[in-house]
Structure formats: structure tokens, C-alpha cells
Design an enzyme around this catalytic site. Structure first.
Site: not given
Ligand code: BGC
Length: 821
Positions: A308
Site C-alpha cells: 500500500d
Molecule cells: C490506500 C489504498 C490506495 C492507495 C493509492 C492508500 O492510501 O490505502 O487503498 O489504493 O492509497 O491511492
């Protein structure tokens, strides 16, 4: 020369890959077809033997320098974060930051220009493609369809429809130039307060797995990959990047991993996104046991694991587009990055300069082996080679937003749940005069905040939906509320700009008794909407959020009194992705429609159900408790220390959602699987393929529409296992079928199949899924508490269904909650 050589290698690889699906470019030299490249560097005639995919990547790996390889293991960084210590984007020396990076996308891999290796682009999210709708210096717009959120898609109980939505999202991703869509999100709704419940499907892992699988298949039909997220046990948002989740192997295997296991095995996702949190002391992104032993060795995952965004950085309390404060100086421990690669987390997103330097240092000092690096490089190259971009797909930015809008509307109305409908309060009479109360009625919330939000062209309001369908709305109320809501939204926008992660719930204006009484005289019926917005980086509160505010309670009471005095009905619409308290006020009103977060067509979809154009067939995939303290994780959801939690213990074990409510006889306000229809259904006696279980069991039963309007039913199969080696929940969902639209009097035969694993529980002492011998009771139900037919079969001998590795032990050693069943 060398550059051309490798470019050819890459093109050749793609030609090979894609020729399975379509005839993909053959290289034309002097009008002769070539498609391949061989180790001697010569183009090969089209029909000649080719290198395998594996060999091509192998060959490319042999040409990459260590620096190239590190670049491939990292994204290019994230705009907006580069000024923060430890978050600086990669030093762009030798790397072209892709000029085609879509504005508003989440990021990309790093292109290696000299070898002709392009970058692949990642876009969020589960409710549609999240990109900027406008671009500097352009008049064109780039809106994407705002589909209903995951929490509503699952309440349709219709996996085919979910696949259709996946197909449409994948189509928009492709047409806007994305290669990987960061969806679906399938974490378990452990507790109603989790800020991201709206993105998730259910408190039940079968629902989570089946819907994730359907959406994955739909998206990937376009050639775009998915990213199942967030793997795993990411069930709250407060201090999410530094939260250690303590839980038992059994809760992990049966509840928190099971959905991912189903989706991985059924749908072959291109990527999986590891979560921010730790499990039993180790970051999921640096857990070899999770990412390699379980995911790859046990489940056979063939894809690529990505972190993530900034996963593995600790002490970052909030990172999202609305908030990125709270970052301390020592927010990372550098060895984590090497551990991530070693553990099988192949790509670190969005990529930082610190990560680059750390990996270099660890490789040079042999603390990170080149084999580990190569394994991950291979996995990153695989997603690059399989991407639409490498296939030569040209994004024309022209998705069919109109037809996708219709699909969004259809799905939204399919997933809405009729919770109460006394004396046929709904559907509304044609042309009724409606008194619309509640700020929520004038501000339908389409989706949640954070990366799951979509930049959609519009959201259909409820007044528009109603008026365009022949209803009249009270203009007086409309005026009062519209100006109040406008001002409230302006204030909220100010707060948003100040980057406050958690935004207040829209407040209610004071509506005088006289105004309410007048409106009761002048209108046929009252509709009150209770809206809740939630999202990434923060969890919800009990007061004025899970619980209704005093003003909302008063509004429901006052409107109900005034309308009931004149024999007129009151309908409440709940516009929330996550559970709210319903029990204290449900007795006061005549009908309740759970509209969830319905996407951009909200006002139309709600009207479709209120008017009876669509007969409601949605059913709850999360329990609505009487009160917050009835939830099994209510006393241990917040984690410790309260201020900024670093540790949370899942002491309720497997007893999450209905598994808890049923087994411990706690009465919910509305139970899992519940939902009314404007018609009625009968279930015939089930027919079992055998009364003894042997390898599998097939069951059929007939569902008949015995009412007077067409409708769809969701038949749910719950299984009660015999006592055995471990504590067992009273019953568990093991299958479900949604019928087609059945006309009055029409019958459909539905089929279920039970596999050995459906009978099994995870026994940590044996590290195995075991089905105990004995009698298994089956219920065929219209909700977990409303069983319409029962049956049973026996399993003559205990079955060790699957032996697994003894990994990811609970490091706190507490005893999970037990029912002694
Ligand atoms: C979130 C993810 C997301 C990623 C990219 C993170 O803060 O937890 O779900 O895909 O950001 O935007």
C-alpha cells in the site's frame, strides 16, 4: 543497437503473450512478417520457435544493472509527498518520469528508458476509476462513472452483476490509460466504526471472497489488472500505518484471510496489495509467512505483490488526498524495505529515494540477496509485459459514460434494502406529494472519502430523481433545506482544504413545529434521509455518527407525530455505507430503505425503489446491531493507547458479525441477510444428492413467487457443523443464490454445491482444516434468522481437508472468545 535489441525482445514477448487473445503486432521488415527475437539477436520469421515467457524475462533480467533492478522494484514517487523527509521521490537521474502518467492516478512503476521498458500506471479504486477530471490547458474532461460502493455491490447478492460492474470499471481504466485498477477492497467489516467499511463487502468472508472474485474477473476481462486489497487484517483506520493487529491463527484463517483465499484461487488477480498494519508483530508487507508461505505456496498465487502507498513507514497517522499530516522524522526503519523484498512484496509503492538508497546498500552488503531481487524484478516485469500499454493499446479517453451510468443506476437499486414496510407504506402512490425532510435528502452521498472516491461528472439528487419521475416535492422545505445544506457544505469544504481527515456529519436545521404540521397537511407522505459520510485515514465515532444526533432523533419523532396524526406515512432513507443505530427510532416510522452509498445515480436509484419501478431485493451483508456495545469487537476496536493506538487485539476471535450475534443469542436490530420485498416467496423442500457427504454434495430447491408483483429472492444456505475439535459458531453462510426476476406464480430451481472445505473449521493444534464426523444441519433461509427449509446430511468419518503451515501465531497469547458449542 543494444536498445533496439531489447526493445525487440520486449515486443516479441508481448506478441507471444497477446497472440493467445488476439493477433498482436508482428514486426514487418521489408514486408515480411517477424514476431520474434532470438538469443542470437536476429528477428525470427513469424512461425518460428519462440522463447518461453519465462526465458524472455530471464534474458532481460540478465541485462539489467543493479540500479535498473532497484528502479523496477520502486514506483516513481508521489506528488505532494516529496518535500517530506523520507518520502522524497526517486532521484530521476536516468529515468524519465512518464509523461503519460495520468493526472490524478495513484502512481506508476519506473520506466527503464534505455531498455525500452515502459511504466505501468495504477489507478484507484473500488467504486470507479479515480483520475483528475480536468487537465491543465485542456477543455476536455476526464470524468469516470461513480459506481455504488463495495458495501452496496455485495448487498445485491448478485455476483453476475458485480462482474458486469467490474467489466465497466475495467473498460474505463483501459480507455483512460490505466494498467492496474487498485480494486477490489475486501477487508472484513469487523466493526461498524471502521472508516473504510463502505469500500468493503461484508462481515462474512464468503461474501467478501465471491464479490472480490467476480469484480476481479470483470475488470481483468479488459486486459487491465486488479489489486486485491488490503492484505490483510486492515479493519480500522486510526493510526493505520503503525497498528499491530494481534489475532489467533484461527480467526486469521477462517475470517480475515478466507475471502482473499477464495478470490485468489477463483480469479487469478494480477496483483495483491499488502496492508499497512502489522499482524502479530510483523508488517504484512514484510511478512514472508503471509506473502510467500501462505499466499504463494499454499494458495498458488502467481501475481505480483505491491505495498500500500508508503506501506512499512511507521508513525504516519494519515496519508490520503485529504490529509498528510502527522509524519515524524523517524517514520521509517530502513531495514524494512529489504525485508519487504525478501518476503515477496515485489513492488514498493509509490517509491521513495530512501528506499532506493536502502535497497542499494543492502544488496551491496549482501544483506539482500540478488535472487530475492531478481524474483521481485521478474514479478514486476510480468505485470509490465502483460499490460495494455505494452500491448500497444492507445487510450482514447472515450469510455461510454452513458451506458455505465445506466449500469450504476441498475446496480444501486438492486442493492438497496427495504428494512421495514408496514401496511404497504411503499411503493409510493403515483404522483404523490412528498415532504422531504433531513439535510441528507438534499445531499445524497454517492460514495466515501479518500482513495475510494471517484471524480464523477454529477450526482443525481433525490429531488431531481423524484420530480423527474412524476412526484411532487414540498417547495417550502426544499428552499429551507437547500440554502442550509449549501452553507454547511461550504463550511465542510473549508475544513477539507485544511486537510482534516474526519469531516463532521452534516447537521440539521431547526424546522419549526408549525412548518412540520403544515407540511403534513399539504403533502401525502414524509421522507426523511439520514446521511453518513466516512472514509480513509480515520474511523467513525459512536456519538452523532453511529448513533443518531439529538436533532435527527427529534426530527424523526416530530415528523412522525405530525404525519401520523393525519394518517399519513413516514419513510426513512439511510444513506450510509456502514451500520448505524436503527432500533431506537424504527418503531416510529412506517418504512425504512437502506440506500447505502449508491454512486452517481443515487437520486434515480432511490426513486426507482420508492416508486416500485424496481422491487427491492437487496439484503444486508452486515448486521445492524441494537446498540454499539452489542458488537463483539466494541470493547477492543479502538486499540491502545487510546490517543494513538499501536496495538489492537481481536479477542472476539472468529465471532465477528452474525457469527457472534447468533451463537451468543444477541438480538440484532436487523440481522445479516435480511431484506424485504414488495412480493413474497415460498421455498420447496430441498433435494440432496445424497444423505451422506462424499467429496461433494449438490442440493436443489424451488423458489416460487407467491405474491402479486415480479421480484427476486436471495436464498441463503447456512450450515451448522457438529461439535468437534474446536468451538463452532451456531451456523455459517456456505452458499447463496439470487433468482432471476420471477413473475407472480413463477418458479425457479436453484442449486447449491458444498465442498469439503465448506464443512471444515481451522484447527490450530493440527494446523489443518478439519471437518468433524457427525450430522450437519442445513438451513435455507431468507436471512440468518429466517430459515424457511431445513435438511441435514452426515459425514461418517472425520476429514482432514487441508494441512497447512503453522505460521503467523498470535504473539499475545490471549484466548479467543469461546461459545463452548
Ligand atoms: C490506500 C489504498 C490506495 C492507495 C493509492 C492508500 O492510501 O490505502 O487503498 O489504493 O492509497 O491511492
Amino acid at each position: 543497437m543494444k536498445k533496439r535489441f531489447v526493445l525487440c525482445a520486449l515486443i516479441g514477448f508481448c506478441a507471444f503473450n497477446l497472440s493467445k487473445a488476439q493477433t498482436y503486432p508482428q514486426i514487418l521488415v521489408n514486408n515480411q512478417k517477424f514476431s520474434d527475437w532470438n538469443r542470437d539477436g536476429k528477428l525470427q520469421p513469424y512461425e518460428d520457435t519462440r522463447l518461453s515467457d519465462y526465458e524472455r524475462i530471464d534474458d532481460l533480467i540478465s541485462r539489467l544493472s543493479v540500479e535498473d533492478k532497484i528502479h523496477l522494484l520502486l514506483g516513481t514517487g508521489m506528488v505532494g509527498f516529496e518535500m517530506l523527509k523520507g518520502f522524497e521521490a526517486i532521484d530521476p537521474k536516468g529515468v524519465t518520469i512518464p509523461s503519460y502518467l495520468i493526472p490524478g492516478s495513484a502512481g506508476s512503476t519506473t520506466p527503464i528508458d534505455k531498455l525500452g521498458i515502459p511504466a505501468v500506471i495504477f489507478t484507484d479504486g473500488p467504486a470507479g476509476v479515480r483520475i483528475s477530471a480536468t487537465r491543465k490547458g485542456e477543455s476536455n474532461t476526464y470524468y469516470a462513472t461513480g459506481f455504488p460502493v463495495g458495501a452496496l455491490i455485495s448487498t445485491t447478492w448478485d455476483v453476475e452483476l458485480a462482474e458486469e460492474i467490474g467489466k465497466a470499471i475495467g473498460d474505463e481504466a483501459l480507455k483512460y490509460g490505466s494498467d492496474i485498477q487498485l480494486a477490489p477492497a475486501l477487508n472484513i467489516m469487523r466493526n461498524p466504526l471502521c472508516g473504510r467499511n463502505y469500500e468493503y463487502f461484508s462481515e462474512d468472508p464468503l461474501i467478501a471472497g465471491k464479490f472480490a472474485s467476480a469484480i476481479t474477473q470483470g475488470i481483468q476481462k479488459n486486459g487491465v489488472g486488479v489489486s486485491l486489497k488490503h492484505f490483510a487484517a486492515n479493519n480500522s483506520e486510526n493510526n493505520r500505518m503503525d497498528l499491530n493487529v494481534h489475532l489467533s491463527q484461527r480467526a486469521l484463517r477462517e475470517i480475515y484471510l478466507r475471502g482473499f483465499e477464495i478470490a485468489v484461487k477463483e480469479s487469478n488477480p494480477a496483483t495483491i496489495m499488502s496492508s499497512y498494519n502489522k499482524i502479530n508483530g510483523t508488517y504484512t508487507s514484510a511478512s514472508y509467512d503471509l506473502l510467500t508461505t501462505i499466499l504463494r505456496h499454499e494458495w498458488g498465487f502467481k501475481g505480483t505483490v505491491i505495498t500500500d502507498w508508503f506501506g512499512g513507514y511507521a508513525d504516519v497517522s494519515a496519508i490520503s488526498d485529504t490529509s498528510h499530516d502527522g509524519i515524524s522524522k523517524d517514520s521509517y526503519e530502513e531495514k524494512i524495505f529489504a525485508q519487504q523484498i525478501h518476503s515477496g512484496n515485489n513492488l514498493l509503492m509509490p517509491g521513495t529515494q530512501i528506499q532506493f538508497e536502502t535497497l542499494k546498500k543492502y544488496i551491496d552488503s549482501k544483506r539482500l540477496s540478488i535472487e530475492d531481487v531478481n524474483n521481485s524484478v521478474r514479478k514486476v516485469l510480468e505485470i509490465i509485459f502483460k499490460s495494455p500499454r505494452v500491448a500497444g493499446y492507445v487510450p482514447y479517453n472515450n469510455p461510454d459514460l452513458k451506458s455505465h451510468g445506466l449500469l450504476s443506476r441498475k446496480a444501486a437499486s438492486e442493492g438497496m434494502i427495504l428494512l421495514k414496510n408496514d401496511n404497504g407504506a411503499l411503493p409510493l402512490n403515483k404522483g404523490s406529494k412528498i415532504a422531504l425532510f433531513g439535510s441528507g435528502s438534499y445531499n445524497i452521498i454517492a460514495g466515501g472519502t479518500g482513495s475510494g472516491n471517484v471524480n464523477k461528472a454529477y450526482v443525481i439528487s433525490l429531488p431531481k430523481g423524484l420530480e423527474e419521475n412524476g412526484f411532487q416535492i414540498d417547495k417550502n422545505l426544499d428552499k429551507t433545506y437547500t440554502s442550509f445544506v449549501k452553507e454547511e457544505l461550504r463550511k465542510t469544504e473549508e475544513l477539507r482544504k485544511k486537510l482534516l481527515a474526519i469531516l463532521p456529519i452534516l447537521t440539521q436545521p431547526t424546522i419549526k413545529e408549525r412548518v412540520i404540521e403544515n407540511s403534513a397537511k399539504e403533502n401525502d407522505i414524509a421522507v426523511i434521509t439520514i446521511g453518513r459520510e466516512a472514509g480513509e485515514s480515520g474511523d467513525r465515532k459512536i456519538k452523532d455518527d453511529f448513533d443518531l444526533s439529538e436533532k435527527e432523533q427529534n426530527l424523526i419523532s416530530e415528523v412522525s407525530n405530525a404525519f401520523h396524526k393525519l394518517n399519513k406515512k413516514v419513510v426513512v432513507i439511510v444513506n450510509s455505507g456502514s451500520a448505524i443505530e436503527t432500533s431506537s427510532w424504527k418503531g416510529k416510522v412506517d418504512a425504512i430503505l437502506w440506500a447505502s452509498l449508491p454512486g452517481q445515480e443515487g437520486g434515480y436509484a432511490i426513486t426507482d425503489v420508492l416508486s416500485g419501478t424496481v422491487n427491492p431485493s437487496g439484503k444486508l451483508t452486515q448486521t445492524l446491531p441494537v446498540k454499539y456495545s452489542d458488537v463483539s469487537s466494541s470493547s477492543n476496536f479502538d486499540g491502545v493507547p487510546a490517543e494513538k493506538p499501536t496495538d489492537v487485539s481481536y479477542r472476539e476471535g472468529i465471532y465477528v458479525g452474525y457469527r457472534y450475534f447468533n451463537t451468543f443469542n444477541v438480538t440484532p436490530s436487523y440481522e445479516f441477510g435480511y431484506g424485504l420485498s414488495y412480493t413474497k416467496f415460498d421455498y420447496s423442500e430441498p433435494v440432496l444428492s445424497s444423505s451422506q457427504f462424499n467429496q461433494k454434495l449438490v442440493i436443489s430447491l424451488k423458489v416460487k413467487n407467491t405474491g402479486s408483483v415480479a421480484g427476486k429472492e436471495v436464498v441463503q444456505l447456512y450450515l451448522s457443523a457438529p461439535r468437534g475439535g474446536v468451538d463452532k459458531p451456531a451456523k455459517e453462510l456456505k452458499g447463496f443464490v439470487k433468482t432471476k426476476l420471477l413473475n407472480p406464480g413463477e418458479t425457479q430451481v436453484v442449486f447449491f454445491e458444498l465442498q469439503p472445505k465448506d464443512l471444515a473449521s481451522f484447527n490450530p493444534l493440527a494446523s489443518a482444516w478439519i471437518a468433524d464426523a457427525g450430522v450437519y444441519k442445513i438451513e435455507f433461509s431468507s436471512s440468518v434468522l429466517n430459515s424457511k427449509q431445513t435438511s441435514s446430511f452426515t459425514l461418517p468419518n472425520k476429514l482432514i481437508v487441508e494441512k497447512v503451515n503453522n505460521v503467523l501465531n498470535n504473539d499475545l497469547n490471549f484466548q479467543d472468545l469461546k461459545s463452548n458449542r
